[in-house]
Enzyme design. Sequence first.
Site, PDB file in Angstrom:
ATOM      1  N   TYR A 142       0.846  -1.080  -0.060  1.00  0.00           N
ATOM      2  CA  TYR A 142       0.008  -0.016  -0.011  1.00  0.00           C
ATOM      3  C   TYR A 142       0.859   0.981  -0.020  1.00  0.00           C
ATOM      4  CZ  TYR A 142      -3.450   3.121   1.689  1.00  0.00           C
ATOM      5  OH  TYR A 142      -4.401   4.468   1.937  1.00  0.00           O
ATOM      6  N   LYS A 146       1.684   4.228  -2.891  1.00  0.00           N
ATOM      7  CA  LYS A 146       1.315   5.439  -2.596  1.00  0.00           C
ATOM      8  C   LYS A 146       2.655   6.489  -3.115  1.00  0.00           C
ATOM      9  CE  LYS A 146      -3.100   5.252  -1.773  1.00  0.00           C
ATOM     10  NZ  LYS A 146      -3.952   5.673  -2.598  1.00  0.00           N
TER      11      LYS A 146
END
Length: 315
Positions: A142, A146
């Site tokens: 994740y 990002k």
Amino acid sequence: MKNVLIIGSTGQIGTELTLELRKRYQGNVVAGYIPGAEPKGELLETGPAEIVDITSGSQIAEVVSTYKIDTIYNLAALLSAVAEAKPQLAWKVGMDGLFNVLEVARQYKCAVFTPSSIGVFGNNTPKDKTPQDTIRNPRTMYGVTKVGGELLSDYYYIRFGVDTRSVRFPGLISYIAPPGGGTTDYAVDIYYSAIRGTRFVCPIAAGTFMDMMYMPDALHAAIQLMEADPARLVHRNAFNVAAMSFDPEIIYENIRRYVPDFTMAYDVDPLRQSIADSWPNSLDDTCAREEWDWRPAYDLDMMTQDMLSKLRARI
Ligand code: VAH
């Protein structure tokens, strides 16, 4: 007239952001969705909806061209805990998908908002009042998507002039759309337990501080940034934004002020705990305040009162 496409319009942020944008703009505010996550109710009845799978550049381009889209809010993502279970899919959606969005935005001259997260930071980043410009060294897929998203979005601005902007959202709390498999979901689930009169079993350990934000403030941040004067922006992808920082004990005690018999126990989830431990305790959002006048409206107590009253009305 602004024409906006929201990709991932039926997710935790997208559901409310689409409705808020439709209140503000008279043009087309198109709810992009994927089969199996169709818009329902007010989201379906208040404006156009189209199938937009972010992994298909041609689908994005077709909707952008049909509705003369000038701004894309790209909210398609797998949240932190789910992304650890499906890292390849998380990359496909988070990075390959973003590349498709940016290529369409380059060709059709769209502005692009892609939320980043406090998940860009890792264990070797200062934990308290984490600075705007510092080490981004996450150990989750994740976080990797990002950080990659911030770098790719900045590249498309510098190299091609695409108007890309984003914020690093903390944990978001909402009474409307349920959370979707994140590390901060406990801060939403705890309110449901409180109004149902059931003991809350918390998957995050006491003393684990994370930045959190009430959804109305998150929507406000996204829209205010996209409407900000570009001449004032020193940063673009992505701004630290902050509202409150708490651990499970603090939110539990705040809820007990309004639900005195509410009880909580702990059953720590090792995966979510390891992710939470790698994230900051609090962010420094001075740059957002200086460059586009960011100000949160809700603190923990105001959020608790609003969450409890809205959930009681709904459930
Ligand atoms: C998650 N709610 O927990 C998301 C968010 C900062 C947290 O990115 O994955």
